[in-house]
Design a protein around this motif. Structure first.
Motif, mmCIF file in Angstrom:
data_model
loop_
_atom_site.group_PDB
_atom_site.id
_atom_site.type_symbol
_atom_site.label_atom_id
_atom_site.label_comp_id
_atom_site.label_asym_id
_atom_site.label_seq_id
_atom_site.Cartn_x
_atom_site.Cartn_y
_atom_site.Cartn_z
ATOM 1 N N SER A 60 0.866 -1.178 0.000
ATOM 2 C CA SER A 60 0.000 0.000 0.000
ATOM 3 C C SER A 60 0.906 1.232 0.000
ATOM 4 C CB SER A 60 -0.940 -0.032 1.205
ATOM 5 O OG SER A 60 -0.245 0.328 2.372
ATOM 6 N N SER A 61 0.317 2.392 0.026
ATOM 7 C CA SER A 61 1.074 3.656 -0.037
ATOM 8 C C SER A 61 2.137 3.750 1.048
ATOM 9 C CB SER A 61 0.125 4.836 0.132
ATOM 10 O OG SER A 61 -1.142 4.563 -0.394
ATOM 11 N N THR A 62 1.815 3.221 2.213
ATOM 12 C CA THR A 62 2.730 3.320 3.347
ATOM 13 C C THR A 62 4.113 2.762 3.005
ATOM 14 O OG1 THR A 62 0.844 3.152 4.815
ATOM 15 C CG2 THR A 62 2.982 2.736 5.814
ATOM 16 N N GLY A 63 4.163 1.694 2.208
ATOM 17 C CA GLY A 63 5.446 1.124 1.796
ATOM 18 C C GLY A 63 6.273 2.118 0.998
ATOM 19 N N ALA A 64 5.620 2.835 0.086
ATOM 20 C CA ALA A 64 6.342 3.818 -0.730
ATOM 21 C C ALA A 64 6.760 5.023 0.120
ATOM 22 C CB ALA A 64 5.476 4.254 -1.904
ATOM 23 N N MET A 65 5.955 5.355 1.130
ATOM 24 C CA MET A 65 6.333 6.450 2.054
ATOM 25 C C MET A 65 7.600 6.050 2.811
ATOM 26 S SD MET A 65 2.492 7.162 3.484
ATOM 27 C CE MET A 65 2.683 8.603 4.533
ATOM 28 N N VAL A 181 7.482 11.341 -5.725
ATOM 29 C CA VAL A 181 6.034 11.561 -5.545
ATOM 30 C C VAL A 181 5.336 10.214 -5.657
ATOM 31 C CG1 VAL A 181 5.718 12.244 -7.993
ATOM 32 C CG2 VAL A 181 3.992 12.865 -6.285
ATOM 33 N N LEU A 182 4.566 9.896 -4.643
ATOM 34 C CA LEU A 182 4.002 8.545 -4.531
ATOM 35 C C LEU A 182 2.488 8.564 -4.372
ATOM 36 C CD1 LEU A 182 3.087 7.296 -1.358
ATOM 37 C CD2 LEU A 182 5.130 8.653 -0.974
ATOM 38 N N ALA A 183 1.875 7.442 -4.729
ATOM 39 C CA ALA A 183 0.456 7.230 -4.436
ATOM 40 C C ALA A 183 0.119 5.753 -4.474
ATOM 41 C CB ALA A 183 -0.422 7.973 -5.434
ATOM 42 N N GLY A 184 -0.757 5.351 -3.598
ATOM 43 C CA GLY A 184 -1.374 4.029 -3.690
ATOM 44 C C GLY A 184 -2.517 4.134 -4.687
ATOM 45 N N VAL A 185 -2.869 3.010 -5.316
ATOM 46 C CA VAL A 185 -3.825 3.087 -6.429
ATOM 47 C C VAL A 185 -5.287 2.933 -6.009
ATOM 48 C CG1 VAL A 185 -2.089 2.308 -8.097
ATOM 49 C CG2 VAL A 185 -3.588 0.624 -6.977
ATOM 50 N N ALA A 198 5.558 5.391 -7.657
ATOM 51 C CA ALA A 198 6.307 6.591 -7.265
ATOM 52 C C ALA A 198 7.286 6.983 -8.362
ATOM 53 C CB ALA A 198 7.061 6.349 -5.965
ATOM 54 N N ALA A 199 7.287 8.263 -8.726
ATOM 55 C CA ALA A 199 8.270 8.796 -9.673
ATOM 56 C C ALA A 199 9.468 9.274 -8.864
ATOM 57 C CB ALA A 199 7.664 9.948 -10.462
ATOM 58 N N TYR A 216 15.622 -3.771 2.787
ATOM 59 C CA TYR A 216 15.900 -4.680 1.675
ATOM 60 C C TYR A 216 14.778 -4.621 0.643
ATOM 61 C CZ TYR A 216 17.113 -8.740 -1.077
ATOM 62 O OH TYR A 216 17.439 -9.555 -2.132
ATOM 63 N N TYR A 217 13.526 -4.686 1.110
ATOM 64 C CA TYR A 217 12.388 -4.738 0.183
ATOM 65 C C TYR A 217 12.215 -3.414 -0.554
ATOM 66 C CZ TYR A 217 7.638 -6.121 -1.374
ATOM 67 O OH TYR A 217 6.524 -6.456 -2.110
ATOM 68 N N PHE A 218 12.386 -2.306 0.193
ATOM 69 C CA PHE A 218 12.189 -0.981 -0.402
ATOM 70 C C PHE A 218 13.538 -0.328 -0.691
ATOM 71 C CE2 PHE A 218 8.323 -1.569 2.272
ATOM 72 C CZ PHE A 218 7.428 -1.698 1.232
ATOM 73 N N ASN A 219 14.269 -0.928 -1.616
ATOM 74 C CA ASN A 219 15.598 -0.436 -1.935
ATOM 75 C C ASN A 219 15.569 0.172 -3.344
ATOM 76 O OD1 ASN A 219 18.330 -0.495 -3.053
ATOM 77 N ND2 ASN A 219 18.871 -1.485 -1.111
ATOM 78 N N LEU A 220 15.635 1.493 -3.407
ATOM 79 C CA LEU A 220 15.441 2.171 -4.699
ATOM 80 C C LEU A 220 16.554 1.844 -5.699
ATOM 81 C CD1 LEU A 220 14.162 5.701 -3.578
ATOM 82 C CD2 LEU A 220 12.821 3.711 -4.273
ATOM 83 N N THR A 221 17.776 1.651 -5.196
ATOM 84 C CA THR A 221 18.882 1.332 -6.100
ATOM 85 C C THR A 221 18.623 -0.015 -6.788
ATOM 86 O OG1 THR A 221 20.345 2.541 -4.635
ATOM 87 C CG2 THR A 221 21.396 1.083 -6.220
#
Ligand SMILES: *Cc1c(COP(=O)(O)O)cnc(C)c1O
Length: 355
Positions: A60-65, A181-185, A198-199, A216-221
């Motif tokens: 959900s959005s919280t992960g991208a936050m 910039v992020l959003a849940g769908v 998220a862009a 580990y899961y939310f690793n942008l690289t």
């Protein structure tokens, strides 16, 4: 019987889009998946007025936050708080051990550019979090103007939670200089919950490489590495991607400007109605285009209103959030909802309340 959703997330999903979820599954390392990913990408970039890559999060959005603050803060983060979700972003930042401070104003007051300037002047920060549309209060913060201020501080990255705004209002990611910039769908995208997008700016990707990995899961690289192959590091929510692809086609068929104009029209209808019968919670000039937080000036029982709407009309609106639960109620006018449906909902509320 289905209770039609006028809640600010999840929102109503059209049956045609629900059907897309049952598309026969493909393998996420097969070429047909990469083709789907590559097809979605430019459509998301058009929606977000960006040339930056748009990542897909199976969360959900919280992960991208969480991804934003764990990957993009090297020094210290300023969390701008004027509602429940901006407050949550501060908790997420602190909870991940990322150095941060909250700058909080009253929940009915918008964050103003001068306030941000005052905070950034201290030189303490290299990132700032801002919620575009506070879903808890129906407040739209002036992101474009705040972005102008942030631009004056070249080391400070602007991270925006656009969860209940994206796909309902225009967000000019590149022109405004937003780094994340992020959003849940499940809000203005009008898709089922479980996916976020998220862009991410180029300089954000550069900084992410230098920040010691906190997740580990939310690793942008790592996400970027796979993105270049039109893939995701782990198995994504494939059914969602079929639905997202179809929904983006429908956005573009409607026309982005037309879609945003429809949201403005629905907002005006609900705001006029709320002013006539009640009042609007946030300060004027910052009312949300995607939901209205109605101030309960008549002292009605919000719970009873919601129950009656569900039982007698099979429509659902939301109560107030947290501390303003009975003091407000919220009507969403976002996603694929049409003005005539909003007029029908308001007529039902009038009938229940005898207005
Ligand atoms: C709904 C919402 C969230 C949280 O979203 P989840 O998808 O439940 O994680 C965060 N920020 C805003 C502004 C929201 O509206």
């Amino acid at each position: 019987m289905h209770n039609r959703l006028f809640t600010p997330g999840p929102t109503e999903v059209r049956p045609e889009i629900l059907k897309e979820l049952s598309t026969p599954q493909i393998h996420h390392r097969a070429p047909e998946f990469s083709a789907l990913y590559a097809e979605i990408q430019p459509k998301l970039q058009r929606l977000l007025y960006t040339e930056n890559p748009v990542f897909l999060f199976t969360s959900s959005s919280t992960g991208a936050m969480e991804a934003a603050v764990t990957n993009l803060v090297a020094k210290r983060c300023l969390n701008l708080v004027n509602g429940a979700f901006s407050k949550r972003w501060h908790e997420i930042t602190a909870g991940n051990g990322v150095p941060c401070d909250a700058f909080e104003v009253e929940w009915n007051i918008a964050i103003k550019p001068e306030m941000v300037d005052e905070q950034l002047k201290t030189g303490k920060y290299d990132a700032v979090t801002l919620v575009l549309n506070e879903t808890s209060t129906g407040m739209m913060n002036p992101v474009a103007e705040i972005a102008e201020v942030v631009k004056r501080y070249p080391d400070v990255f602007l991270l925006v939670d656009a969860v209940s705004g994206m796909a309902g209002v225009k967000i000019e990611t590149d022109a405004w200089g937003i780094d994340f910039v992020l959003a849940g769908v499940q809000k203005a995208f009008a898709l089922p919950a479980g996916l976020a997008v998220a862009a991410v700016s180029e300089r954000a990707l550069e900084r992410a490489k230098t920040v010691p990995p906190r997740s580990y899961y939310f690793n942008l690289t790592n996400m970027y590495k796979y993105h270049q192959k039109n893939q995701t590091p782990s198995t994504p929510a494939i059914p969602h991607l079929f639905a997202l692809n179809a929904q983006l086609d429908d956005f573009l068929a409607e026309g982005l400007e037309e879609r945003f104009a429809r949201h403005e029209r629905m907002a005006r209808i609900v705001q006029d109605w709320a002013k006539e019968h009640f009042d609007i919670y946030p300060e004027e000039g910052y009312w949300s285009k995607t939901l209205t937080c109605v101030k309960n000036t008549r002292g009605i029982s919000v719970k009873e209103l919601i129950d009656r709407l569900v039982n007698d009309y099979h429509v659902r609106i939301s109560n107030g959030y947290g501390a303003i639960k009975e003091k407000t109620f919220r009507i969403a006018h976002m996603g694929d909802t049409q003005p005539d449906e909003i007029l029908g909902l308001l007529a039902a509320i009038e009938e229940v309340l005898g207005l």
